[in-house]
Design an enzyme around this catalytic site. Structure first.
Site, PDB file in Angstrom:
ATOM      1  N   HIS A   1       9.475 -38.754  18.615  1.00 18.74           N
ATOM      2  CA  HIS A   1       9.691 -37.505  19.364  1.00 18.74           C
ATOM      3  C   HIS A   1       9.967 -36.359  18.388  1.00 18.74           C
ATOM      4  CE1 HIS A   1      11.419 -34.970  22.681  1.00 18.74           C
ATOM      5  NE2 HIS A   1      12.088 -34.475  21.649  1.00 18.74           N
ATOM      6  N   GLU A   2      10.864 -36.601  17.424  1.00 12.65           N
ATOM      7  CA  GLU A   2      11.193 -35.553  16.463  1.00 12.65           C
ATOM      8  C   GLU A   2      10.025 -35.260  15.522  1.00 12.65           C
ATOM      9  OE1 GLU A   2      13.685 -33.750  16.953  1.00 12.65           O
ATOM     10  OE2 GLU A   2      14.502 -35.066  18.503  1.00 12.65           O
TER      11      GLU A   2
ATOM     12  N   HIS B   1       7.924 -32.673  16.920  1.00 18.67           N
ATOM     13  CA  HIS B   1       8.370 -31.315  16.614  1.00 18.67           C
ATOM     14  C   HIS B   1       8.098 -30.961  15.148  1.00 18.67           C
ATOM     15  CE1 HIS B   1      10.278 -30.913  20.470  1.00 18.67           C
ATOM     16  NE2 HIS B   1      11.220 -31.808  20.231  1.00 18.67           N
TER      17      HIS B   1
END
Length: 442
Positions: A25-26, A29
């Site tokens: 998920h990170e 980003h």
């Protein structure tokens, strides 16, 4: 002892799956942020004290002690105030102090950094791409997990093989689960249908699915139904008379249909008292996205009704009510279910692995939907702020007014704090409920 070890293994598998999901998920980003030139000083999995970290280039990569999330630290998350000087200014209240602290911390990330590399300086579309990168990564993980589950392991679905045959007919209001001599025989049992029989045809028409068999049975209420089954490699002809019974009529929303006078509508149908055996069937690739979509809708409904759901959880945790098996659960509850899956007796290993794959897939769907909620500090809150800025600038340009500048998300820090406190309280409630009155697969 073996079951205990398997239980622990299931918990570890889900924890690792959750950690990997958070890490990816990170990365969702991180990659677009670096691609667009934003300075990223930290990439961390977890919160609290740092357990391990290593610096590569200008970014510190590490793992923290509390594995309940993750973050990347981007330079210039908030724009400076109109009179920003880089230091704390006088304030008239605690909320203004929080806002100023956020701006000061954001300004500190720009020390010795080209201001053009600040997050708030990016065009709206690029900021949206960065903030949606995390949830989209969770969606992709979910799609992969469901693809493995559906196309690799397969999905249990009704077959044309009879799995169960009721020996008698019990009234719907009966509390008994066993038959007595005075109970009438169930039509299927009276006709000689046995578990393991495979339905071949009904009234001379081939049966290719359990749904087709159900339609034949329902339509033949009160009439004789000629059934051919395959038993031990040979075809056997039987004659059954489905029992005429009634049921309520439901609409597409699952509500009972009523007439103009408010009387519930019923319909007659045939009943044999037989049930289908389940078989695992691999699904085509076209079944994956609809399954993920259904899961998204289910999670969204839970979130939209979260206040009432949390009231139900509290009533169950502190009172006699039972937990809703389709309600929200915490990481503790997910781990417990994973442990129960792996410790199941006599369950094939493939079935256990498939269940864990599906659990991790559903967990990523939940992360995807939850992070889209338009409240900070969630990703959806930053996306909503960027889109609001874009709309504001569009109308300013349309009407010939000065550029209003970047959206000052720092002003919403007090609301963010409230959201964080509420999320913490809900997490604590769910963890407590999952300990004292857990949802179980047994």
């Amino acid at each position: 002892m073996e079951n205990v070890l398997l239980y622990i293994l299931g918990i570890l598998v889900v924890l690792v799956g959750l950690a990997v999901s958070i890490g990816l998920h990170e990365i969702g980003h991180l990659l677009p942020a670096k691609l667009f030139g934003v300075r990223v000083s930290q990439y961390m999995i977890g919160f609290g004290p740092t357990i391990f970290s290593r610096k590569r280039g200008e970014t510190e990569y590490g793992v923290k002690a509390i594995p309940l999330g993750g973050y990347i630290s981007m330079a210039g998350m908030f724009p400076p105030g109109k009179s920003e000087s880089g230091s704390r200014t006088a304030t008239t209240g605690v909320f203004q102090a929080l806002v100023q602290d956020a701006r000061t911390a954001s300004a500190d990330t720009l020390v010795d950094v080209d201001e053009s590399r600040a997050f708030y300086k990016l065009p709206v579309l690029k900021r949206v791409v960065i903030m949606l990168g995390g949830p989209v990564m969770n969606l992709l993980i979910a799609i992969v997990m469901f693809a493995i589950l559906f196309m690799g392991f397969g999905v249990a679905q009704p077959s044309t093989t009879v799995g169960s045959v009721s020996e008698c007919v019990l009234a719907a209001t009966s509390e008994r689960q066993t038959c007595e001599s005075t109970d009438p025989d169930a039509p299927g049992f009276a006709a000689g249908i046995m578990p393991g029989d495979r339905l071949v045809s009904m009234d001379g028409q081939a049966v290719s699915s359990w749904a087709e068999a159900t339609e034949f049975i329902r339509a033949a209420a009160g009439d004789e139904l000629n059934i051919v089954v395959e038993r031990n490699g040979a075809e056997v002809s039987l004659v059954a008379e489905p029992l005429l019974t009634e049921r309520y009529v439901y609409d597409d929303r699952g509500q009972i249909v009523e007439d103009a006078d408010g009387i519930a509508q019923t319909e007659e149908y045939g009943f044999l008292g037989i049930g289908s055996a389940l078989e695992t069937v691999q699904q085509p690739v076209t079944a994956v996205l609809p399954a993920v979509g259904d899961n998204i809708v289910s999670v969204a409904n839970v979130i939209l009704n979260l206040p009432q759901r949390m009231v139900d959880v509290a009533n169950a945790a502190f009172g006699p009510d039972e937990r809703d098996p389709n309600g929200p659960i915490s990481v503790v509850g997910v781990g417990r279910i994973a442990g129960e899956i792996t410790s199941l007796d006599n369950a094939p290993v493939a079935d256990k692995v498939a269940s864990l794959v599906g659990l991790i897939g559903s967990l990523n769907v939940a992360l995807f939907v939850f992070n889209l909620v338009p409240l900070m500090p969630l990703d959806g809150g930053h996306v909503a702020g960027a889109l609001f800025e874009g709309v504001r600038r569009f109308f300013a340009k349309l009407f010939g007014k000065p550029d209003p500048g970047p959206f000052d998300a720092a002003k919403f820090i007090p609301l963010t704090l409230v959201v964080v406190v509420l999320l913490g309280a809900m997490s604590a409630m769910l963890i407590y409920a999952d300990i004292v009155k857990p949802i179980s697969i047994f």
